[in-house]
Design a protein around this motif. Structure first.
Motif, PDB file in Angstrom:
ATOM      1  N   UNK A 167       0.805  -1.330   0.222  1.00 36.11           N
ATOM      2  CA  UNK A 167      -0.044   0.032   0.213  1.00 36.11           C
ATOM      3  C   UNK A 167       0.926   0.636  -0.068  1.00 36.11           C
ATOM      4  N   UNK A 168       2.079   1.023   0.781  1.00 34.58           N
ATOM      5  CA  UNK A 168       2.999   2.825   0.520  1.00 34.58           C
ATOM      6  C   UNK A 168       3.432   2.330  -0.305  1.00 34.58           C
ATOM      7  N   UNK A 169       4.159   1.167  -1.264  1.00 35.18           N
ATOM      8  CA  UNK A 169       4.819   1.854  -2.761  1.00 35.18           C
ATOM      9  C   UNK A 169       3.861   2.078  -3.848  1.00 35.18           C
ATOM     10  N   UNK A 170       2.451   1.382  -3.290  1.00 39.20           N
ATOM     11  CA  UNK A 170       1.433   2.437  -4.856  1.00 39.20           C
ATOM     12  C   UNK A 170       0.829   4.245  -3.962  1.00 39.20           C
ATOM     13  N   UNK A 171       0.674   4.386  -2.612  1.00 39.00           N
ATOM     14  CA  UNK A 171       0.580   5.276  -2.964  1.00 39.00           C
ATOM     15  C   UNK A 171       1.764   6.646  -3.260  1.00 39.00           C
ATOM     16  N   UNK A 172       3.211   6.206  -3.045  1.00 34.20           N
ATOM     17  CA  UNK A 172       4.707   6.390  -3.171  1.00 34.20           C
ATOM     18  C   UNK A 172       4.166   7.434  -4.876  1.00 34.20           C
TER      19      UNK A 172
ATOM     20  N   UNK B 140     -12.164   0.163   5.257  1.00 36.98           N
ATOM     21  CA  UNK B 140     -11.818  -0.021   3.456  1.00 36.98           C
ATOM     22  C   UNK B 140     -11.036  -1.364   3.165  1.00 36.98           C
ATOM     23  N   UNK B 141     -11.740  -2.438   3.496  1.00 33.50           N
ATOM     24  CA  UNK B 141     -11.347  -3.822   2.826  1.00 33.50           C
ATOM     25  C   UNK B 141     -11.767  -3.396   1.588  1.00 33.50           C
ATOM     26  N   UNK B 142     -10.463  -4.619   0.943  1.00 32.99           N
ATOM     27  CA  UNK B 142     -10.087  -4.740  -0.538  1.00 32.99           C
ATOM     28  C   UNK B 142     -10.122  -6.396  -1.083  1.00 32.99           C
ATOM     29  N   UNK B 143     -10.506  -7.028   0.142  1.00 30.39           N
ATOM     30  CA  UNK B 143     -10.532  -8.762  -0.194  1.00 30.39           C
ATOM     31  C   UNK B 143     -11.813  -9.388  -1.012  1.00 30.39           C
TER      32      UNK B 143
ATOM     33  N   UNK C 146      -7.618  -7.607   2.818  1.00 26.89           N
ATOM     34  CA  UNK C 146      -7.059  -7.362   1.413  1.00 26.89           C
ATOM     35  C   UNK C 146      -5.914  -8.315   1.836  1.00 26.89           C
ATOM     36  N   UNK C 147      -5.718  -9.211   0.723  1.00 26.29           N
ATOM     37  CA  UNK C 147      -4.566 -10.433   0.928  1.00 26.29           C
ATOM     38  C   UNK C 147      -4.341 -11.069  -0.393  1.00 26.29           C
ATOM     39  N   UNK C 148      -5.039 -10.575  -1.093  1.00 26.33           N
ATOM     40  CA  UNK C 148      -4.336 -10.654  -2.538  1.00 26.33           C
ATOM     41  C   UNK C 148      -2.584 -10.031  -2.321  1.00 26.33           C
ATOM     42  N   UNK C 149      -1.680  -9.804  -1.810  1.00 26.65           N
ATOM     43  CA  UNK C 149      -0.538  -9.444  -1.180  1.00 26.65           C
ATOM     44  C   UNK C 149       0.181  -8.590  -2.431  1.00 26.65           C
ATOM     45  N   UNK C 150      -0.120  -8.699  -3.744  1.00 21.51           N
ATOM     46  CA  UNK C 150       0.622  -8.003  -5.294  1.00 21.51           C
ATOM     47  C   UNK C 150      -0.307  -6.573  -5.327  1.00 21.51           C
ATOM     48  N   UNK C 151      -1.790  -6.540  -5.125  1.00 25.42           N
ATOM     49  CA  UNK C 151      -2.911  -6.675  -5.767  1.00 25.42           C
ATOM     50  C   UNK C 151      -3.665  -5.400  -4.653  1.00 25.42           C
ATOM     51  N   UNK C 152      -2.777  -5.297  -3.675  1.00 25.64           N
ATOM     52  CA  UNK C 152      -3.862  -4.622  -2.483  1.00 25.64           C
ATOM     53  C   UNK C 152      -3.756  -3.017  -2.425  1.00 25.64           C
TER      54      UNK C 152
END
Length: 343
Positions: free
Chosen positions: A36-41, A282-285, A323-329
Motif C-alpha cells: 500500500x505504501x509503495x502504491x501511494x508513493x 476499507x477492505x479490498x478483499x 485484502x490478502x492478494x498481496x501484490x494487488x492490495x
C-alpha cells in the motif's frame, strides 16, 4: 489526501495462523502495508504522517475493562504459565456454557476473549494495536480540523473486534473509534460503510442498539463466509438502533454489477439517515484473486467504488481493513482513494 501510518505495525507479526488444519504464514502480515505504501508513493500521494501515540481515553470508553486488561497482560501471563509458543485460543465458550465468568487460567482467558482461533497474539501485538488505533484517531482529527478526507493505514485491522473480543486479525475496532471521535466532536449522526469482503461483525455489535451511528456492510453471505454467525439481511438494529444497521450479504461469485448495486443502496440509506460524517472500513478483499474470499471485483471497480462513495459529499475517514492478494492490495486500496479524490 493525507495518510496516517505507523512503522510500529511491524510489532505484530505472528509466525503462524491456523488455516485449513495447518499452521501457515498469516494472510494478515506486514508486507500488506508495504504494498500500500509503495502504491501511494508511486501515485504521488506522499503526504504520509506518523500518528504519534494513541489516546487511551476513547479506547477505554469504548472497550470492556477486562478485555483491555487482558490485551495488555496476556503475553506476560502466557509466558508465566510456561507456554513456549504464540498465543492461540484452544477453547471457547459455546452454546449452553457459562459466558459471563472469565477464567483465571490464561489458556481459558484467551478462549474467553477470542471469537476465532486464526488470530495469534505475540509479545508486541498490543503495541502494534495501539499504533493502529492512533492512525485512526489522527486521521479523524485531521478531518475534524477541516480536511475533506484522510486515510488511516491501520494494521492490525479492526472491524471484527468488538468491545470485548478479538479475532479475524482484529483487536481494537478502529472504525468504531473514528465514529465515536466524530460524535464527540459534535457530529449528530455518523455512518460507517464497510466494504470489506468479510462482515464487520465487531462494528455491528458495538453500535447495534444505537440510533446515532448507521452501519452498512457489503460482505460474503454468513452461510458461506467468515465470521459466519452475523451479517444476515434481517439484522437491522434493536431498540434505539432499529433501522440503523443495513447488511448486504452476497453469494460466491458476486461480480461488480450486483456489488455496486448494493453499494448504491447503502449510499442512499446513509444519505437518508442524515449522516454528517462518514467512516469507510476499507477492505479490498472483494478482489477476484483474493485467497480467502469469493467475490469477483477487478481493480478498476475499486476506483469506481471510490467515486460513488465521494458522491455523499461527507467528511470521510478511510480505515484500512482486509485484502490478502498481496501484490494487488496497494493498487486496489489506492484506487478507492483516487476514485474518491477525483470525483
Amino acid at each position: 489526501m493525507r495518510t496516517y501510518f505507523s512503522e510500529r505495525h511491524r510489532m505484530h507479526f505472528p509466525q503462524a495462523e491456523l488455516h485449513g488444519g495447518e499452521l501457515v504464514t498469516p494472510y494478515e502480515r506486514p508486507s500488506r502495508v508495504e504494498y500500500v505504501l509503495a502504491r501511494l508513493k508511486e501515485r504521488g500521494l506522499t503526504d504520509i504522517v506518523d500518528p504519534g501515540e494513541a489516546d487511551m481515553g476513547p479506547i477505554r470508553d469504548m472497550s470492556d475493562p477486562g478485555y483491555l486488561a487482558f490485551l495488555e497482560s496476556a503475553w506476560d501471563e502466557w509466558k508465566a504459565a510456561g507456554f513456549a509458543g504464540e498465543i492461540i485460543a484452544t477453547s471457547t465458550p459455546v452454546r449452553r456454557m457459562q459466558t459471563g465468568r472469565p477464567p483465571r487460567n490464561i489458556d481459558g482467558k484467551v478462549g474467553y476473549y477470542a471469537l476465532a482461533s486464526e488470530t495469534a497474539i505475540t509479545r508486541t501485538t498490543w503495541e502494534a494495536t495501539l499504533s493502529s488505533a492512533a492512525s485512526a484517531q489522527a486521521a479523524t482529527a485531521h478531518v475534524i480540523s477541516g480536511a475533506w478526507a484522510a486515510f488511516a493505514l491501520c494494521r492490525p485491522p479492526g472491524h471484527h473486534a468488538t468491545a470485548d473480543m478479538y479475532g479475524g486479525y482484529c483487536f481494537i475496532n478502529n472504525a468504531a473509534l473514528a465514529a465515536e471521535q466524530f460524535r464527540a466532536s459534535g457530529a449528530g449522526r455518523v455512518a460507517i460503510l464497510d466494504i470489506d469482503f468479510h462482515h464487520g461483525n465487531g462494528t455491528q455489535d458495538i453500535f447495534y442498539g444505537r440510533g446515532d451511528v448507521f452501519f452498512a456492510s457489503l460482505h460474503g453471505a454468513p452461510e458461506d463466509a467468515f465470521p459466519y454467525f452475523l451479517g444476515f439481511a434481517d439484522e437491522t438494529g434493536e431498540g434505539d438502533g432499529e433501522g440503523s444497521t443495513a447488511n448486504y450479504p452476497m453469494s460466491p461469485g458476486t461480480g461488480y454489477g450486483e456489488w455496486s448495486g448494493a453499494l448504491d443502496d447503502a449510499i442512499s440509506r446513509i444519505r437518508a439517515f442524515g449522516a454528517e460524517a462518514l467512516v469507510v472500513s476499507l477492505g479490498v478483499d472483494a478482489f477476484k484473486d483474493d485467497p480467502i474470499s469469493f467475490f469477483k471485483l477487478d481493480s478498476p471497480d475499486f476506483m469506481d467504488a471510490g467515486r460513488r462513495i465521494a458522491g455523499l459529499g461527507l467528511p470521510t475517514v478511510f480505515c484500512m481493513e482486509g485484502g490478502y492478494a498481496i501484490e494487488a492490495v496497494g493498487i486496489n486500496a489506492v484506487n478507492v482513494l483516487e476514485g474518491f479524490e477525483g470525483a
